[in-house]
Design a protein around this motif. Sequence first.
Motif, PDB file in Angstrom:
ATOM      1  N   TYR A 166       0.818  -1.207   0.000  1.00 35.06           N
ATOM      2  CA  TYR A 166       0.000   0.000   0.000  1.00 35.06           C
ATOM      3  C   TYR A 166       0.855   1.261   0.000  1.00 35.06           C
ATOM      4  O   TYR A 166       2.056   1.231   0.304  1.00 35.06           O
ATOM      5  N   MET A 167       0.209   2.391  -0.344  1.00 37.53           N
ATOM      6  CA  MET A 167       0.842   3.708  -0.290  1.00 37.53           C
ATOM      7  C   MET A 167       0.101   4.569   0.729  1.00 37.53           C
ATOM      8  O   MET A 167      -1.116   4.750   0.606  1.00 37.53           O
ATOM      9  N   PRO A 168       0.806   5.113   1.739  1.00 34.18           N
ATOM     10  CA  PRO A 168       0.166   6.043   2.660  1.00 34.18           C
ATOM     11  C   PRO A 168       0.233   7.475   2.125  1.00 34.18           C
ATOM     12  O   PRO A 168       1.225   7.878   1.514  1.00 34.18           O
ATOM     13  N   PHE A 169      -0.826   8.236   2.359  1.00 32.61           N
ATOM     14  CA  PHE A 169      -0.859   9.669   2.074  1.00 32.61           C
ATOM     15  C   PHE A 169      -1.350  10.345   3.350  1.00 32.61           C
ATOM     16  O   PHE A 169      -2.472  10.071   3.794  1.00 32.61           O
ATOM     17  N   GLY A 170      -0.519  11.223   3.938  1.00 32.04           N
ATOM     18  CA  GLY A 170      -0.920  11.730   5.229  1.00 32.04           C
ATOM     19  C   GLY A 170      -0.333  13.059   5.618  1.00 32.04           C
ATOM     20  O   GLY A 170       0.409  13.705   4.869  1.00 32.04           O
ATOM     21  N   ILE A 171      -0.692  13.446   6.849  1.00 25.37           N
ATOM     22  CA  ILE A 171      -0.232  14.701   7.438  1.00 25.37           C
ATOM     23  C   ILE A 171       0.158  14.441   8.886  1.00 25.37           C
ATOM     24  O   ILE A 171      -0.502  13.667   9.588  1.00 25.37           O
ATOM     25  N   ASN A 172       1.262  15.063   9.310  1.00 26.57           N
ATOM     26  CA  ASN A 172       1.749  14.956  10.681  1.00 26.57           C
ATOM     27  C   ASN A 172       1.852  16.365  11.266  1.00 26.57           C
ATOM     28  O   ASN A 172       2.445  17.257  10.656  1.00 26.57           O
ATOM     29  N   TYR A 173       1.267  16.565  12.442  1.00 25.10           N
ATOM     30  CA  TYR A 173       1.253  17.886  13.064  1.00 25.10           C
ATOM     31  C   TYR A 173       1.905  17.808  14.445  1.00 25.10           C
ATOM     32  O   TYR A 173       1.527  16.963  15.274  1.00 25.10           O
ATOM     33  N   GLU A 174       2.876  18.693  14.705  1.00 24.16           N
ATOM     34  CA  GLU A 174       3.581  18.743  15.979  1.00 24.16           C
ATOM     35  C   GLU A 174       3.406  20.119  16.605  1.00 24.16           C
ATOM     36  O   GLU A 174       3.550  21.141  15.930  1.00 24.16           O
ATOM     37  N   ALA A 175       3.120  20.134  17.896  1.00 25.17           N
ATOM     38  CA  ALA A 175       3.018  21.380  18.654  1.00 25.17           C
ATOM     39  C   ALA A 175       3.457  21.087  20.081  1.00 25.17           C
ATOM     40  O   ALA A 175       2.786  20.342  20.804  1.00 25.17           O
ATOM     41  N   GLY A 176       4.604  21.660  20.488  1.00 25.73           N
ATOM     42  CA  GLY A 176       5.129  21.361  21.803  1.00 25.73           C
ATOM     43  C   GLY A 176       5.468  19.894  21.938  1.00 25.73           C
ATOM     44  O   GLY A 176       6.186  19.320  21.121  1.00 25.73           O
ATOM     45  N   SER A 177       4.929  19.239  22.949  1.00 26.32           N
ATOM     46  CA  SER A 177       5.200  17.824  23.186  1.00 26.32           C
ATOM     47  C   SER A 177       4.167  16.912  22.545  1.00 26.32           C
ATOM     48  O   SER A 177       4.227  15.691  22.711  1.00 26.32           O
ATOM     49  N   PHE A 178       3.214  17.480  21.794  1.00 21.44           N
ATOM     50  CA  PHE A 178       2.142  16.701  21.188  1.00 21.44           C
ATOM     51  C   PHE A 178       2.408  16.457  19.713  1.00 21.44           C
ATOM     52  O   PHE A 178       3.019  17.277  19.027  1.00 21.44           O
ATOM     53  N   GLU A 179       1.893  15.341  19.238  1.00 20.91           N
ATOM     54  CA  GLU A 179       2.014  15.029  17.816  1.00 20.91           C
ATOM     55  C   GLU A 179       0.771  14.265  17.377  1.00 20.91           C
ATOM     56  O   GLU A 179       0.401  13.254  17.985  1.00 20.91           O
ATOM     57  N   LEU A 180       0.116  14.752  16.329  1.00 16.50           N
ATOM     58  CA  LEU A 180      -1.049  14.097  15.748  1.00 16.50           C
ATOM     59  C   LEU A 180      -0.727  13.696  14.317  1.00 16.50           C
ATOM     60  O   LEU A 180      -0.090  14.464  13.587  1.00 16.50           O
ATOM     61  N   ARG A 181      -1.191  12.517  13.914  1.00 13.66           N
ATOM     62  CA  ARG A 181      -0.852  12.008  12.588  1.00 13.66           C
ATOM     63  C   ARG A 181      -2.049  11.268  12.008  1.00 13.66           C
ATOM     64  O   ARG A 181      -2.722  10.502  12.715  1.00 13.66           O
ATOM     65  N   GLY A 182      -2.314  11.518  10.730  1.00 12.92           N
ATOM     66  CA  GLY A 182      -3.367  10.808  10.035  1.00 12.92           C
ATOM     67  C   GLY A 182      -2.870  10.331   8.681  1.00 12.92           C
ATOM     68  O   GLY A 182      -2.158  11.058   7.981  1.00 12.92           O
ATOM     69  N   GLU A 183      -3.237   9.101   8.307  1.00 13.77           N
ATOM     70  CA  GLU A 183      -2.804   8.530   7.036  1.00 13.77           C
ATOM     71  C   GLU A 183      -3.985   7.858   6.338  1.00 13.77           C
ATOM     72  O   GLU A 183      -4.725   7.096   6.965  1.00 13.77           O
ATOM     73  N   TYR A 184      -4.156   8.174   5.058  1.00 12.33           N
ATOM     74  CA  TYR A 184      -5.043   7.394   4.203  1.00 12.33           C
ATOM     75  C   TYR A 184      -4.184   6.357   3.488  1.00 12.33           C
ATOM     76  O   TYR A 184      -3.118   6.676   2.943  1.00 12.33           O
ATOM     77  N   LEU A 185      -4.621   5.101   3.508  1.00 11.25           N
ATOM     78  CA  LEU A 185      -3.841   3.999   2.949  1.00 11.25           C
ATOM     79  C   LEU A 185      -4.447   3.572   1.616  1.00 11.25           C
ATOM     80  O   LEU A 185      -5.548   3.013   1.581  1.00 11.25           O
ATOM     81  N   TYR A 186      -3.724   3.860   0.546  1.00 10.88           N
ATOM     82  CA  TYR A 186      -4.171   3.477  -0.794  1.00 10.88           C
ATOM     83  C   TYR A 186      -3.677   2.058  -1.076  1.00 10.88           C
ATOM     84  O   TYR A 186      -2.475   1.796  -1.132  1.00 10.88           O
ATOM     85  N   PHE A 187      -4.620   1.136  -1.231  1.00 16.60           N
ATOM     86  CA  PHE A 187      -4.316  -0.285  -1.402  1.00 16.60           C
ATOM     87  C   PHE A 187      -3.827  -0.549  -2.824  1.00 16.60           C
ATOM     88  O   PHE A 187      -4.542  -0.294  -3.799  1.00 16.60           O
ATOM     89  N   LEU A 188      -2.601  -1.045  -2.963  1.00 20.12           N
ATOM     90  CA  LEU A 188      -2.029  -1.352  -4.269  1.00 20.12           C
ATOM     91  C   LEU A 188      -2.305  -2.790  -4.694  1.00 20.12           C
ATOM     92  O   LEU A 188      -2.738  -3.052  -5.815  1.00 20.12           O
TER      93      LEU A 188
END
Length: 256
Positions: free
Chosen positions: A154-176
């Motif tokens: 698969y191929m992931p397409f995503g965004i990662n957000y960091e602020a201070g000690s926090f980190e949020l991440r989301g990925e859409y997984l395109y099935f190959l």
Amino acid sequence: MNKFKSFFISGILILFTTTHLYSFEDQKSELGFYFSTKIYEERHPVDNSFFMSQDGWMIGVDSNSETYSDLYTGFKTRLAYGQVDYTSNGTGTMAGVPDYQFETTGYLGIPFEGSNSRTTLFSGLGFRYLLNQMGLKASSTGHSGYDRESRYLYMPFGINYEAGSFELRGEYLYFLYGQQKSYLSDVSSNFPDITNDQEDGSGMKLTAKLYTEGGMGYEFYMDYWDIADSKLDTTGNFMEPRNTTSETGLRIFWTY
């Protein structure tokens, strides 16, 4: 699925009640272990009714290496063992089925750093392997089980957000591409082993991470897959029905 959402949202709320600040790092290396609950379900290919499910737990180890400069590069690997309980629409139940899982993903992206946050857009390539070891076990109705291997590319397409000690991440997984191998010869030597190709599906990954003092951290995560009916095997008689997998867990890690 509602339990998974509640667990994940609770994790995010816990993270945002902590005020410890954390400076951005150009290079991150982590080792950790995790525990999760997992539900796998198959649907009937004709009317989409319930066909079978397996639910249980997984425990594993993982590594994570990331570098930030003009480009973002990352590499994540995890290895897990667990046990699941089998429930079907017509062949009874089976408890304590061993489950083994390996997954590795490489990432490439572009980071955008602000005064108080860093946002990274990325893609990559991932591989997932699963061995469900039902072979040589019998269900409550006397039906014999068989081992099953699953491979996803698969191929992931995503965004990662960091602020201070926090980190949020989301990925859409395109099935190959996927391949399911069923070892029907575990049931009887008269049965052939079956291989089914899978071409349609998708998934997603959501994580909420907190870095703490002493190089330690916590991560709440949720993985979800929805894979369509497979193609028929080479004999034209067998197919792998549509299936979904939901996994939610807590990861504890150390940076080095």
